[in-house]
Design an enzyme around this catalytic site. Sequence first.
Site, mmCIF file in Angstrom:
data_model
loop_
_atom_site.group_PDB
_atom_site.id
_atom_site.type_symbol
_atom_site.label_atom_id
_atom_site.label_comp_id
_atom_site.label_asym_id
_atom_site.label_seq_id
_atom_site.Cartn_x
_atom_site.Cartn_y
_atom_site.Cartn_z
ATOM 1 N N CYS A 10 -4.592 5.166 -31.444
ATOM 2 C CA CYS A 10 -3.992 4.058 -30.690
ATOM 3 C C CYS A 10 -4.968 2.887 -30.726
ATOM 4 O O CYS A 10 -5.850 2.831 -31.579
ATOM 5 C CB CYS A 10 -3.600 4.474 -29.271
ATOM 6 S SG CYS A 10 -4.968 4.775 -28.136
ATOM 7 N N ARG A 16 -2.975 6.305 -24.915
ATOM 8 C CA ARG A 16 -2.006 7.098 -25.677
ATOM 9 C C ARG A 16 -2.621 8.196 -26.531
ATOM 10 O O ARG A 16 -2.208 9.355 -26.452
ATOM 11 C CB ARG A 16 -1.158 6.164 -26.554
ATOM 12 C CG ARG A 16 -0.284 5.242 -25.740
ATOM 13 C CD ARG A 16 0.388 4.204 -26.603
ATOM 14 N NE ARG A 16 -0.564 3.127 -26.917
ATOM 15 C CZ ARG A 16 -0.292 2.082 -27.669
ATOM 16 N NH1 ARG A 16 0.900 1.971 -28.222
ATOM 17 N NH2 ARG A 16 -1.178 1.140 -27.873
ATOM 18 N N ASP A 126 2.532 1.236 -24.981
ATOM 19 C CA ASP A 126 1.201 1.145 -24.376
ATOM 20 C C ASP A 126 1.333 0.888 -22.876
ATOM 21 O O ASP A 126 1.871 -0.130 -22.460
ATOM 22 C CB ASP A 126 0.426 0.008 -25.033
ATOM 23 C CG ASP A 126 -1.030 -0.035 -24.626
ATOM 24 O OD1 ASP A 126 -1.453 0.734 -23.735
ATOM 25 O OD2 ASP A 126 -1.762 -0.857 -25.213
#
Length: 167
Positions: A10, A16, A126
Amino acid sequence: MKKHKVLFVCTGNICRSPAADGILRHKLREKGLDAFVETDSVGTHRYHIGEPPTPTGLKLAAKRGYDYSDLRARQLSARDFETFDMILAMDFAHREIIHEKCPPEYQSKIKMFLDYSQLDTKEVQDPYYGGPQDYEDMLDVIETGVSHLVKHLETQINDIKTGTSSE
């Protein structure tokens, strides 16, 4: 037996990708497959190197039974392309950055994390600038994605055990 190595990617490696890493480790342990798969997570950027995952993410994941508080952010390195069998991007921007940095011989290792799921979306949103509900939504998507990824990995592990591996 060679371990199958999975890398999640990420932006800063604090939301994440560590959640996916921690949840996958948990699910693999539950199925007794953790001896066959090695996991890690990285960021495309160096914003948070050495930092733990976000407190909100850790707290909400803990309520679901996951603990990945041992993870610390690091940035994607040239060595990762050689080391990992699967390099899984959390969104399309990450995939593009990974492709740009990746030597040609390792390009086939790069996939979207949610390619293995049956979700309508291919991106994990996100939650960094959002609130707890954004983290809950992220965890929901990652849990689903990990469940499908575990099924894929089970097939790969069984193929390796029987000598019929297609990878």
